[in-house]
Write a protein that holds these residues in place. Structure first.
Motif, PDB file in Angstrom:
ATOM      1  N   GLY A 279       1.705 -27.248  19.297  1.00  0.00           N
ATOM      2  CA  GLY A 279       1.575 -27.912  18.008  1.00  0.00           C
ATOM      3  C   GLY A 279       0.100 -28.129  17.703  1.00  0.00           C
ATOM      4  O   GLY A 279      -0.787 -27.601  18.395  1.00  0.00           O
TER       5      GLY A 279
ATOM      6  N   GLU B 299       4.340 -22.804  25.023  1.00  0.00           N
ATOM      7  CA  GLU B 299       5.067 -23.158  23.802  1.00  0.00           C
ATOM      8  C   GLU B 299       6.499 -22.695  23.944  1.00  0.00           C
ATOM      9  O   GLU B 299       6.754 -21.563  24.352  1.00  0.00           O
ATOM     10  CB  GLU B 299       4.404 -22.501  22.585  1.00  0.00           C
ATOM     11  CG  GLU B 299       5.166 -22.617  21.293  1.00  0.00           C
ATOM     12  CD  GLU B 299       5.472 -24.055  20.889  1.00  0.00           C
ATOM     13  OE1 GLU B 299       6.633 -24.311  20.517  1.00  0.00           O
ATOM     14  OE2 GLU B 299       4.583 -24.924  20.960  1.00  0.00           O
TER      15      GLU B 299
ATOM     16  N   GLU C   5       8.707 -22.383  21.461  1.00  0.00           N
ATOM     17  CA  GLU C   5       9.121 -21.564  20.321  1.00  0.00           C
ATOM     18  C   GLU C   5       8.416 -20.209  20.322  1.00  0.00           C
ATOM     19  O   GLU C   5       7.504 -19.968  21.103  1.00  0.00           O
ATOM     20  CB  GLU C   5       8.810 -22.312  19.015  1.00  0.00           C
ATOM     21  CG  GLU C   5       9.501 -23.651  18.902  1.00  0.00           C
ATOM     22  CD  GLU C   5      11.016 -23.547  18.898  1.00  0.00           C
ATOM     23  OE1 GLU C   5      11.567 -22.533  18.421  1.00  0.00           O
ATOM     24  OE2 GLU C   5      11.666 -24.489  19.387  1.00  0.00           O
TER      25      GLU C   5
ATOM     26  N   GLY D 258       3.987 -26.017  15.860  1.00  0.00           N
ATOM     27  CA  GLY D 258       4.807 -27.230  15.822  1.00  0.00           C
ATOM     28  C   GLY D 258       5.301 -27.532  14.427  1.00  0.00           C
ATOM     29  O   GLY D 258       5.664 -26.634  13.678  1.00  0.00           O
ATOM     30  N   ASN D 259       5.295 -28.824  14.067  1.00  0.00           N
ATOM     31  CA  ASN D 259       5.818 -29.178  12.749  1.00  0.00           C
ATOM     32  C   ASN D 259       4.843 -28.879  11.620  1.00  0.00           C
ATOM     33  O   ASN D 259       5.121 -29.182  10.469  1.00  0.00           O
ATOM     34  CB  ASN D 259       6.268 -30.647  12.706  1.00  0.00           C
ATOM     35  CG  ASN D 259       5.130 -31.628  12.767  1.00  0.00           C
ATOM     36  OD1 ASN D 259       3.957 -31.249  12.807  1.00  0.00           O
ATOM     37  ND2 ASN D 259       5.457 -32.891  12.791  1.00  0.00           N
ATOM     38  N   SER D 260       3.709 -28.271  11.932  1.00  0.00           N
ATOM     39  CA  SER D 260       2.798 -27.860  10.873  1.00  0.00           C
ATOM     40  C   SER D 260       3.183 -26.497  10.299  1.00  0.00           C
ATOM     41  O   SER D 260       2.642 -26.078   9.289  1.00  0.00           O
ATOM     42  CB  SER D 260       1.357 -27.818  11.381  1.00  0.00           C
ATOM     43  OG  SER D 260       1.186 -26.772  12.307  1.00  0.00           O
ATOM     44  N   ARG D 261       4.132 -25.828  10.955  1.00  0.00           N
ATOM     45  CA  ARG D 261       4.609 -24.547  10.424  1.00  0.00           C
ATOM     46  C   ARG D 261       5.464 -24.793   9.192  1.00  0.00           C
ATOM     47  O   ARG D 261       6.024 -25.849   8.994  1.00  0.00           O
ATOM     48  CB  ARG D 261       5.445 -23.807  11.467  1.00  0.00           C
ATOM     49  CG  ARG D 261       4.659 -23.261  12.612  1.00  0.00           C
ATOM     50  CD  ARG D 261       5.485 -22.279  13.423  1.00  0.00           C
ATOM     51  NE  ARG D 261       6.852 -22.710  13.614  1.00  0.00           N
ATOM     52  CZ  ARG D 261       7.332 -23.207  14.752  1.00  0.00           C
ATOM     53  NH1 ARG D 261       6.550 -23.350  15.787  1.00  0.00           N
ATOM     54  NH2 ARG D 261       8.594 -23.561  14.849  1.00  0.00           N
TER      55      ARG D 261
ATOM     56  N   THR E   6       8.701 -23.260   6.612  1.00  0.00           N
ATOM     57  CA  THR E   6       9.999 -22.598   6.717  1.00  0.00           C
ATOM     58  C   THR E   6      10.431 -22.217   5.312  1.00  0.00           C
ATOM     59  O   THR E   6       9.646 -22.291   4.376  1.00  0.00           O
ATOM     60  CB  THR E   6      11.032 -23.518   7.420  1.00  0.00           C
ATOM     61  OG1 THR E   6      12.206 -22.779   7.688  1.00  0.00           O
ATOM     62  CG2 THR E   6      11.362 -24.739   6.595  1.00  0.00           C
TER      63      THR E   6
ATOM     64  N   PRO F  56       7.364 -27.014   3.765  1.00  0.00           N
ATOM     65  CA  PRO F  56       6.884 -27.438   5.076  1.00  0.00           C
ATOM     66  C   PRO F  56       8.029 -27.915   5.957  1.00  0.00           C
ATOM     67  O   PRO F  56       9.057 -28.363   5.469  1.00  0.00           O
ATOM     68  CB  PRO F  56       5.932 -28.588   4.756  1.00  0.00           C
ATOM     69  CG  PRO F  56       6.432 -29.131   3.467  1.00  0.00           C
ATOM     70  CD  PRO F  56       7.026 -27.965   2.718  1.00  0.00           C
ATOM     71  N   GLN F  57       7.844 -27.796   7.284  1.00  0.00           N
ATOM     72  CA  GLN F  57       8.808 -28.349   8.226  1.00  0.00           C
ATOM     73  C   GLN F  57       8.552 -29.825   8.450  1.00  0.00           C
ATOM     74  O   GLN F  57       9.457 -30.570   8.763  1.00  0.00           O
ATOM     75  CB  GLN F  57       8.723 -27.617   9.563  1.00  0.00           C
ATOM     76  CG  GLN F  57       9.417 -26.289   9.555  1.00  0.00           C
ATOM     77  CD  GLN F  57       9.412 -25.679  10.933  1.00  0.00           C
ATOM     78  OE1 GLN F  57       8.383 -25.207  11.390  1.00  0.00           O
ATOM     79  NE2 GLN F  57      10.543 -25.680  11.583  1.00  0.00           N
ATOM     80  N   GLY F  58       7.331 -30.220   8.366  1.00  0.00           N
ATOM     81  CA  GLY F  58       6.955 -31.609   8.599  1.00  0.00           C
ATOM     82  C   GLY F  58       5.685 -31.910   7.840  1.00  0.00           C
ATOM     83  O   GLY F  58       5.178 -31.067   7.093  1.00  0.00           O
TER      84      GLY F  58
ATOM     85  N   HIS G  44       2.173 -31.843   7.142  1.00  0.00           N
ATOM     86  CA  HIS G  44       1.050 -31.057   7.660  1.00  0.00           C
ATOM     87  C   HIS G  44      -0.042 -30.869   6.608  1.00  0.00           C
ATOM     88  O   HIS G  44      -0.764 -29.907   6.612  1.00  0.00           O
ATOM     89  CB  HIS G  44       1.528 -29.705   8.185  1.00  0.00           C
ATOM     90  CG  HIS G  44       2.091 -28.806   7.136  1.00  0.00           C
ATOM     91  ND1 HIS G  44       3.374 -28.873   6.715  1.00  0.00           N
ATOM     92  CD2 HIS G  44       1.526 -27.806   6.419  1.00  0.00           C
ATOM     93  CE1 HIS G  44       3.591 -27.962   5.790  1.00  0.00           C
ATOM     94  NE2 HIS G  44       2.486 -27.313   5.595  1.00  0.00           N
TER      95      HIS G  44
END
Length: 108
Positions: A35, A57, A59, A64-67, A69, A77-79, A81
């Motif tokens: 991440g 990693e 995945e 991490g959640n900065s990727r 989708t 965003p996933q999270g 970021h």
């Protein structure tokens, strides 16, 4: 999540027996997780001249959640970021963004 649960279940009492790794590698530093914090740690080590490290990693991709989708074909965003534009006192952030090709200094 499926990979994490698979690993958790293997480590649980009565879980599937562990298999021997196909590759064994020794390094000075192991970074757990790719991440933002793990990537920043890897960058800091590299800038300090330490190249004997491995970043692990779970995945297929780091970030991490900065990727991001896609939901119903729409990018999202996933999270959280987002990153506000760094001020002049945030030199490390400015340098990182330039290194990643996300920022460019013009005329100083």
């Amino acid at each position: 999540m499926a990979r994490g649960h698979q690993l958790r279940d293997r480590l649980a009492p009565g879980g599937a027996p562990a298999t021997a790794p196909s590759i064994v590698r020794r390094v000075q530093v192991v970074i757990a997780g790719g991440g933002v914090a793990g990537l920043a740690a890897a960058r800091s080590l590299r800038l300090a001249g330490v190249d004997d490290f491995a970043l692990l990693e779970l995945e297929d991709q780091a970030g991490g959640n900065s990727r991001g989708t896609s939901v119903n074909g729409m990018a999202c965003p996933q999270g959280a970021h987002y990153l506000p534009v760094p001020g002049d006192d945030a030199r490390e952030v400015q340098d990182l963004l330039e290194e990643l090709g996300l920022r460019r200094r013009v005329a100083g």
